[in-house]
Design a protein around this motif. Sequence first.
Motif, PDB file in Angstrom:
ATOM      1  N   PRO A   1      35.831 -23.676  49.900  1.00  0.00           N
ATOM      2  CA  PRO A   1      35.362 -22.332  49.528  1.00  0.00           C
ATOM      3  C   PRO A   1      35.229 -22.209  48.013  1.00  0.00           C
ATOM      4  CG  PRO A   1      37.220 -22.211  51.027  1.00  0.00           C
ATOM      5  CD  PRO A   1      37.056 -23.654  50.640  1.00  0.00           C
ATOM      6  N   GLY A   2      34.257 -21.493  47.601  1.00  0.00           N
ATOM      7  CA  GLY A   2      34.033 -21.280  46.188  1.00  0.00           C
ATOM      8  C   GLY A   2      32.998 -20.190  46.014  1.00  0.00           C
ATOM      9  N   TRP A   3      32.489 -20.094  44.823  1.00  0.00           N
ATOM     10  CA  TRP A   3      31.534 -19.040  44.505  1.00  0.00           C
ATOM     11  C   TRP A   3      30.209 -19.200  45.241  1.00  0.00           C
ATOM     12  CZ3 TRP A   3      32.677 -14.637  42.185  1.00  0.00           C
ATOM     13  CH2 TRP A   3      33.869 -14.565  41.463  1.00  0.00           C
ATOM     14  N   LEU A   4      29.868 -20.397  45.667  1.00  0.00           N
ATOM     15  CA  LEU A   4      28.621 -20.616  46.404  1.00  0.00           C
ATOM     16  C   LEU A   4      28.752 -20.318  47.900  1.00  0.00           C
ATOM     17  CD1 LEU A   4      27.294 -23.907  44.804  1.00  0.00           C
ATOM     18  CD2 LEU A   4      26.328 -21.618  44.581  1.00  0.00           C
ATOM     19  N   THR A   5      29.973 -20.175  48.391  1.00  0.00           N
ATOM     20  CA  THR A   5      30.190 -19.978  49.822  1.00  0.00           C
ATOM     21  C   THR A   5      29.388 -18.811  50.396  1.00  0.00           C
ATOM     22  OG1 THR A   5      32.370 -21.003  49.659  1.00  0.00           O
ATOM     23  CG2 THR A   5      31.945 -19.639  51.609  1.00  0.00           C
ATOM     24  N   PRO A   6      29.363 -17.634  49.761  1.00  0.00           N
ATOM     25  CA  PRO A   6      28.556 -16.550  50.346  1.00  0.00           C
ATOM     26  C   PRO A   6      27.072 -16.908  50.486  1.00  0.00           C
ATOM     27  CG  PRO A   6      30.066 -15.665  48.714  1.00  0.00           C
ATOM     28  CD  PRO A   6      30.144 -17.167  48.605  1.00  0.00           C
ATOM     29  N   ALA A   7      26.520 -17.606  49.516  1.00  0.00           N
ATOM     30  CA  ALA A   7      25.111 -18.019  49.609  1.00  0.00           C
ATOM     31  C   ALA A   7      24.919 -18.992  50.766  1.00  0.00           C
ATOM     32  CB  ALA A   7      24.644 -18.647  48.297  1.00  0.00           C
ATOM     33  N   TYR A   8      25.862 -19.915  50.944  1.00  0.00           N
ATOM     34  CA  TYR A   8      25.782 -20.866  52.052  1.00  0.00           C
ATOM     35  C   TYR A   8      25.886 -20.156  53.402  1.00  0.00           C
ATOM     36  CZ  TYR A   8      26.598 -24.749  48.773  1.00  0.00           C
ATOM     37  OH  TYR A   8      26.507 -25.660  47.760  1.00  0.00           O
ATOM     38  N   VAL A   9      26.783 -19.185  53.494  1.00  0.00           N
ATOM     39  CA  VAL A   9      26.975 -18.471  54.762  1.00  0.00           C
ATOM     40  C   VAL A   9      25.719 -17.691  55.128  1.00  0.00           C
ATOM     41  CG1 VAL A   9      28.280 -16.610  55.892  1.00  0.00           C
ATOM     42  CG2 VAL A   9      29.489 -18.378  54.605  1.00  0.00           C
ATOM     43  N   VAL A  10      25.161 -16.974  54.163  1.00  0.00           N
ATOM     44  CA  VAL A  10      23.934 -16.216  54.426  1.00  0.00           C
ATOM     45  C   VAL A  10      22.814 -17.169  54.839  1.00  0.00           C
ATOM     46  CG1 VAL A  10      22.134 -14.799  53.354  1.00  0.00           C
ATOM     47  CG2 VAL A  10      24.548 -14.249  52.993  1.00  0.00           C
ATOM     48  N   LEU A  11      22.673 -18.272  54.125  1.00  0.00           N
ATOM     49  CA  LEU A  11      21.635 -19.245  54.461  1.00  0.00           C
ATOM     50  C   LEU A  11      21.865 -19.830  55.849  1.00  0.00           C
ATOM     51  CD1 LEU A  11      19.131 -20.908  53.777  1.00  0.00           C
ATOM     52  CD2 LEU A  11      20.628 -22.517  52.579  1.00  0.00           C
ATOM     53  N   ALA A  12      23.109 -20.132  56.193  1.00  0.00           N
ATOM     54  CA  ALA A  12      23.404 -20.711  57.509  1.00  0.00           C
ATOM     55  C   ALA A  12      23.066 -19.733  58.634  1.00  0.00           C
ATOM     56  CB  ALA A  12      24.878 -21.118  57.587  1.00  0.00           C
ATOM     57  N   VAL A  13      23.469 -18.477  58.482  1.00  0.00           N
ATOM     58  CA  VAL A  13      23.237 -17.491  59.541  1.00  0.00           C
ATOM     59  C   VAL A  13      21.751 -17.178  59.681  1.00  0.00           C
ATOM     60  CG1 VAL A  13      23.661 -15.096  60.223  1.00  0.00           C
ATOM     61  CG2 VAL A  13      25.552 -16.504  59.375  1.00  0.00           C
ATOM     62  N   VAL A  14      21.115 -16.822  58.588  1.00  0.00           N
ATOM     63  CA  VAL A  14      19.693 -16.471  58.646  1.00  0.00           C
ATOM     64  C   VAL A  14      18.859 -17.720  58.920  1.00  0.00           C
ATOM     65  CG1 VAL A  14      17.752 -15.428  57.413  1.00  0.00           C
ATOM     66  CG2 VAL A  14      20.049 -14.488  57.141  1.00  0.00           C
ATOM     67  N   GLY A  15      19.246 -18.855  58.354  1.00  0.00           N
ATOM     68  CA  GLY A  15      18.521 -20.097  58.597  1.00  0.00           C
ATOM     69  C   GLY A  15      18.562 -20.508  60.059  1.00  0.00           C
ATOM     70  N   ALA A  16      19.703 -20.335  60.716  1.00  0.00           N
ATOM     71  CA  ALA A  16      19.790 -20.654  62.144  1.00  0.00           C
ATOM     72  C   ALA A  16      18.827 -19.777  62.940  1.00  0.00           C
ATOM     73  CB  ALA A  16      21.219 -20.473  62.639  1.00  0.00           C
ATOM     74  N   ALA A  17      18.790 -18.499  62.615  1.00  0.00           N
ATOM     75  CA  ALA A  17      17.865 -17.592  63.300  1.00  0.00           C
ATOM     76  C   ALA A  17      16.415 -17.991  63.029  1.00  0.00           C
ATOM     77  CB  ALA A  17      18.115 -16.153  62.866  1.00  0.00           C
ATOM     78  N   LEU A  18      16.112 -18.303  61.772  1.00  0.00           N
ATOM     79  CA  LEU A  18      14.749 -18.696  61.418  1.00  0.00           C
ATOM     80  C   LEU A  18      14.346 -19.993  62.126  1.00  0.00           C
ATOM     81  CD1 LEU A  18      14.660 -17.907  57.595  1.00  0.00           C
ATOM     82  CD2 LEU A  18      13.300 -16.799  59.386  1.00  0.00           C
ATOM     83  N   GLY A  19      15.254 -20.939  62.215  1.00  0.00           N
ATOM     84  CA  GLY A  19      14.952 -22.203  62.884  1.00  0.00           C
ATOM     85  C   GLY A  19      14.610 -21.996  64.352  1.00  0.00           C
ATOM     86  N   VAL A  20      15.372 -21.154  65.025  1.00  0.00           N
ATOM     87  CA  VAL A  20      15.110 -20.868  66.439  1.00  0.00           C
ATOM     88  C   VAL A  20      13.788 -20.118  66.597  1.00  0.00           C
ATOM     89  CG1 VAL A  20      15.907 -19.550  68.449  1.00  0.00           C
ATOM     90  CG2 VAL A  20      17.535 -20.928  67.128  1.00  0.00           C
ATOM     91  N   ILE A  21      13.583 -19.100  65.772  1.00  0.00           N
ATOM     92  CA  ILE A  21      12.354 -18.312  65.862  1.00  0.00           C
ATOM     93  C   ILE A  21      11.135 -19.182  65.590  1.00  0.00           C
ATOM     94  CG2 ILE A  21      11.025 -16.448  64.772  1.00  0.00           C
ATOM     95  CD1 ILE A  21      13.784 -15.040  64.321  1.00  0.00           C
ATOM     96  N   ASP A  22      11.183 -19.981  64.530  1.00  0.00           N
ATOM     97  CA  ASP A  22      10.043 -20.826  64.194  1.00  0.00           C
ATOM     98  C   ASP A  22       9.812 -21.874  65.275  1.00  0.00           C
ATOM     99  OD1 ASP A  22       7.878 -21.687  62.668  1.00  0.00           O
ATOM    100  OD2 ASP A  22       9.094 -23.003  61.419  1.00  0.00           O
ATOM    101  N   GLY A  23      10.882 -22.447  65.808  1.00  0.00           N
ATOM    102  CA  GLY A  23      10.750 -23.435  66.866  1.00  0.00           C
ATOM    103  C   GLY A  23      10.059 -22.875  68.097  1.00  0.00           C
ATOM    104  N   ARG A  24      10.300 -21.606  68.385  1.00  0.00           N
ATOM    105  CA  ARG A  24       9.710 -20.976  69.578  1.00  0.00           C
ATOM    106  C   ARG A  24       8.339 -20.377  69.327  1.00  0.00           C
ATOM    107  NH1 ARG A  24      14.895 -17.874  72.294  1.00  0.00           N
ATOM    108  NH2 ARG A  24      15.993 -19.785  72.839  1.00  0.00           N
TER     109      ARG A  24
END
Length: 157
Positions: A1-24
């Motif tokens: 954990p560090g100062w970049l963690t929030p950016a990684y978490v947001v990217l992981a959550v929204v990125g997972a959604a984007l990956g599924v949406i784009d795949g479909r």
Amino acid sequence: PGWLTPAYVVLAVVGAALGVIDGRTHRLPNALVFPLTWATGVLLVVAALGTGSWADLGRATLGALAFFALYQVLYLVSPRGGIGYGDVKLSLTLGAVLTWHSWGTLLIGVFAAHLLAGVVAIVLVLGRRAGWKTGIAFGPYLLLGTVLGLTWARLVG
């Protein structure tokens, strides 16, 4: 954990959604891409404030613009349907997060995305599941390439 963690978490959550949406749907919706871009920018500024890593923030900004410019050119020169504009918009966020670490991390992320997409495309064509002109959603590969680039950055320090 560090100062970049929030950016990684947001990217992981929204990125997972984007990956599924784009795949479909073969679409990366602005309703997710634009807030992700802004949130990532703000969270990287917060990380720079917390760590004093202004050089990293500057490099991340340049990397985002370079990745965006590359994909903008690819969008303009590729045949219709070759690359979607959602991929171009997503490149801003991914470029910033990757280049925060280094230019090498950006190159690894971009290379990995293209390599993964190419291998999958070849397998689909050889397996007769797709033809030479069949479109594939590229967003999931951009996101997976980013994961590989960030993992590489973490492993090599």
